[in-house]
Design a protein around this motif. Structure first.
Motif, PDB file in Angstrom:
ATOM      1  N   ILE A 166      -3.947 -14.525  -8.672  1.00 23.44           N
ATOM      2  CA  ILE A 166      -4.867 -13.683  -7.915  1.00 23.44           C
ATOM      3  C   ILE A 166      -4.534 -12.226  -8.198  1.00 23.44           C
ATOM      4  O   ILE A 166      -3.376 -11.828  -8.208  1.00 23.44           O
ATOM      5  CB  ILE A 166      -4.784 -14.009  -6.402  1.00 23.44           C
ATOM      6  N   ILE A 167      -5.554 -11.444  -8.484  1.00 23.45           N
ATOM      7  CA  ILE A 167      -5.394 -10.014  -8.784  1.00 23.45           C
ATOM      8  C   ILE A 167      -6.387  -9.219  -7.966  1.00 23.45           C
ATOM      9  O   ILE A 167      -7.547  -9.615  -7.812  1.00 23.45           O
ATOM     10  CB  ILE A 167      -5.583  -9.748 -10.299  1.00 23.45           C
ATOM     11  N   ALA A 168      -5.931  -8.095  -7.421  1.00 24.40           N
ATOM     12  CA  ALA A 168      -6.812  -7.236  -6.619  1.00 24.40           C
ATOM     13  C   ALA A 168      -6.463  -5.785  -6.854  1.00 24.40           C
ATOM     14  O   ALA A 168      -5.385  -5.444  -7.332  1.00 24.40           O
ATOM     15  CB  ALA A 168      -6.674  -7.602  -5.135  1.00 24.40           C
ATOM     16  N   GLU A 169      -7.406  -4.921  -6.505  1.00 26.49           N
ATOM     17  CA  GLU A 169      -7.232  -3.470  -6.693  1.00 26.49           C
ATOM     18  C   GLU A 169      -7.097  -2.788  -5.350  1.00 26.49           C
ATOM     19  O   GLU A 169      -7.781  -3.137  -4.382  1.00 26.49           O
ATOM     20  CB  GLU A 169      -8.420  -2.905  -7.468  1.00 26.49           C
ATOM     21  N   HIS A 170      -6.203  -1.802  -5.294  1.00 19.92           N
ATOM     22  CA  HIS A 170      -6.021  -1.047  -4.050  1.00 19.92           C
ATOM     23  C   HIS A 170      -6.855   0.222  -4.091  1.00 19.92           C
ATOM     24  O   HIS A 170      -6.718   1.040  -5.000  1.00 19.92           O
ATOM     25  CB  HIS A 170      -4.538  -0.675  -3.848  1.00 19.92           C
ATOM     26  N   LYS A 171      -7.724   0.370  -3.114  1.00 22.62           N
ATOM     27  CA  LYS A 171      -8.581   1.555  -3.027  1.00 22.62           C
ATOM     28  C   LYS A 171      -8.429   2.217  -1.675  1.00 22.62           C
ATOM     29  O   LYS A 171      -8.579   1.569  -0.642  1.00 22.62           O
ATOM     30  CB  LYS A 171     -10.040   1.161  -3.263  1.00 22.62           C
ATOM     31  N   PRO A 209       0.796  -1.231   0.000  1.00 22.84           N
ATOM     32  CA  PRO A 209       0.000   0.000   0.000  1.00 22.84           C
ATOM     33  C   PRO A 209       0.830   1.282   0.000  1.00 22.84           C
ATOM     34  O   PRO A 209       0.336   2.334  -0.431  1.00 22.84           O
ATOM     35  CB  PRO A 209      -0.823  -0.129   1.288  1.00 22.84           C
ATOM     36  N   PHE A 210       2.072   1.221   0.461  1.00 24.31           N
ATOM     37  CA  PHE A 210       2.934   2.403   0.469  1.00 24.31           C
ATOM     38  C   PHE A 210       3.554   2.671  -0.902  1.00 24.31           C
ATOM     39  O   PHE A 210       4.147   3.730  -1.126  1.00 24.31           O
ATOM     40  CB  PHE A 210       4.050   2.234   1.506  1.00 24.31           C
ATOM     41  N   TYR A 211       3.423   1.714  -1.816  1.00 20.28           N
ATOM     42  CA  TYR A 211       4.088   1.815  -3.117  1.00 20.28           C
ATOM     43  C   TYR A 211       3.131   1.723  -4.298  1.00 20.28           C
ATOM     44  O   TYR A 211       3.568   1.725  -5.441  1.00 20.28           O
ATOM     45  CB  TYR A 211       5.140   0.706  -3.246  1.00 20.28           C
ATOM     46  N   ILE A 212       1.848   1.650  -4.028  1.00 18.44           N
ATOM     47  CA  ILE A 212       0.880   1.474  -5.107  1.00 18.44           C
ATOM     48  C   ILE A 212      -0.093   2.647  -5.121  1.00 18.44           C
ATOM     49  O   ILE A 212      -0.475   3.171  -4.066  1.00 18.44           O
ATOM     50  CB  ILE A 212       0.136   0.124  -4.954  1.00 18.44           C
ATOM     51  N   SER A 255      -3.642   4.662  -5.702  1.00 10.25           N
ATOM     52  CA  SER A 255      -5.048   4.347  -5.485  1.00 10.25           C
ATOM     53  C   SER A 255      -5.641   3.908  -6.819  1.00 10.25           C
ATOM     54  O   SER A 255      -5.464   4.570  -7.844  1.00 10.25           O
ATOM     55  CB  SER A 255      -5.798   5.566  -4.964  1.00 10.25           C
ATOM     56  N   GLY A 256      -6.288   2.778  -6.821  1.00  9.79           N
ATOM     57  CA  GLY A 256      -6.804   2.217  -8.068  1.00  9.79           C
ATOM     58  C   GLY A 256      -5.806   1.310  -8.757  1.00  9.79           C
ATOM     59  O   GLY A 256      -6.127   0.683  -9.766  1.00  9.79           O
ATOM     60  N   GLY A 257      -4.591   1.251  -8.198  1.00  8.30           N
ATOM     61  CA  GLY A 257      -3.575   0.362  -8.758  1.00  8.30           C
ATOM     62  C   GLY A 257      -3.889  -1.088  -8.444  1.00  8.30           C
ATOM     63  O   GLY A 257      -4.670  -1.398  -7.543  1.00  8.30           O
ATOM     64  N   LYS A 258      -3.266  -1.970  -9.185  1.00  6.56           N
ATOM     65  CA  LYS A 258      -3.543  -3.402  -9.018  1.00  6.56           C
ATOM     66  C   LYS A 258      -2.293  -4.163  -8.606  1.00  6.56           C
ATOM     67  O   LYS A 258      -1.162  -3.753  -8.880  1.00  6.56           O
ATOM     68  CB  LYS A 258      -4.109  -3.982 -10.316  1.00  6.56           C
ATOM     69  N   SER A 262      -5.388  -5.644   3.928  1.00  8.43           N
ATOM     70  CA  SER A 262      -4.493  -4.526   3.619  1.00  8.43           C
ATOM     71  C   SER A 262      -5.142  -3.495   2.699  1.00  8.43           C
ATOM     72  O   SER A 262      -4.448  -2.641   2.137  1.00  8.43           O
ATOM     73  CB  SER A 262      -3.208  -5.048   2.975  1.00  8.43           C
ATOM     74  N   GLY A 263      -6.439  -3.576   2.552  1.00 10.13           N
ATOM     75  CA  GLY A 263      -7.150  -2.549   1.797  1.00 10.13           C
ATOM     76  C   GLY A 263      -7.348  -2.836   0.331  1.00 10.13           C
ATOM     77  O   GLY A 263      -7.760  -1.942  -0.426  1.00 10.13           O
TER      78      GLY A 263
END
Length: 279
Positions: free
Chosen positions: A273-278, A227-230, A232-235, A255-256
């Protein structure tokens, strides 16, 4: 000794060592001739030179010692590209192509991508090759792996689009740099299962296989720090072991990360597995 006789001898020697001894004998002898297998068939009545026979014998003995075929010939095909590999890097697998393919589907022009644990550079180089409108960073803790990955990037003409960094995960990345997509095929074998692997697999770097006691050590560490390197909206996308879907999903959600997707391989096994960070 003629070519066909050498093949017959090699196949006999490799019986019980690999699944298809004749095929591997043909491929190893073709490598000695520096030709492909089809061309070798056309020369089956030709005499094998002393030098070629000595090299073939060396290759057969290496294979009998369970050294992977790819380490003997120093190459592996991945995403239709040829990669140099040796004992310093994990041999790229066809299953990992799924991670690359899924990433390519989701990338946008101008995206900045991070490949964690790049090894031979298979993932980073393939992304840079097939999606030239992105910038790729590739990290690995192994200096030798970074050198091999750079070699492969240069071979495929994408060295100018990839920043290779010797780093323990995120440690040595430029400050304030954030990514649109983070991909990784981390070590995910449980420590106690390492000894149960095929002898060929155990010849690969232990650091690229050992995922700690529960196989989740690197998922936990990457997901905690990501989360510190991605953006918002990044995958973020991982290759996972056959029984790790639920645990990695939980780690991501804690982790959000949202909108978790699971992609199966051709055998129907959960593989990516793929997820989006919001925020």
């Amino acid at each position: 000794m003629k070519v066909y006789e050498a093949i017959n001898w090699g196949a006999k020697e490799l019986k019980g060592v690999c699944d298809n001894p004749r095929l591997e004998a043909e491929l190893l002898l073709a490598h000695c001739f520096k030709i492909n297998r089809t061309a070798l068939f056309l020369r089956r009545e030709e005499e094998v030179s002393k030098e070629q026979l000595e090299r073939f014998l060396e290759f057969i003995n290496m294979r009998k010692s369970h050294i992977p075929y790819q380490y003997i010939v120093k190459k592996q095909c991945f995403m239709g590209l040829e990669f140099f590999v040796d004992e310093n890097v994990l041999i790229p697998r066809p299953e990992t192509e799924i991670l690359v393919e899924e990433a390519l589907k989701r990338l946008k022009r101008g995206d900045v991508v991070l490949d964690i644990g790049t090894g031979s550079g298979a993932i980073a180089v393939s992304i840079a090759k097939y999606f030239p409108d992105c910038t790729v960073y590739a990290v690995d803790i192994s200096k030798k792996a970074i050198e091999i990955a750079k070699h492969n990037a240069e071979k495929q003409g994408v060295l100018d689009r990839i920043f290779f960094i010797e780093s323990d995960l995120f440690c040595n990345l430029p400050p304030n740099l954030k990514f649109d997509f983070i991909v990784s095929n981390p070590p995910y074998i449980k420590k106690r299962e390492i000894e149960l692997l095929q002898e060929e697999v155990k010849k690969e770097p232990i650091v690229a296989l050992d995922g700690g006691e529960d196989g989740l050590f690197f998922y936990k560490k990457i997901i905690r720090e990501a989360p510190f390197y991605i953006k918002s909206g990044g995958k973020i996308g991982f290759e996972i072991g056959y029984s790790q879907k639920e645990e990695v999903t939980t780690l991501l959600e804690e982790s959000g990360f949202k909108d978790v997707e699971i992609i199966k391989d051709l055998a129907g096994i959960d593989r990516v597995i793929i997820a989006e960070h919001k925020l």
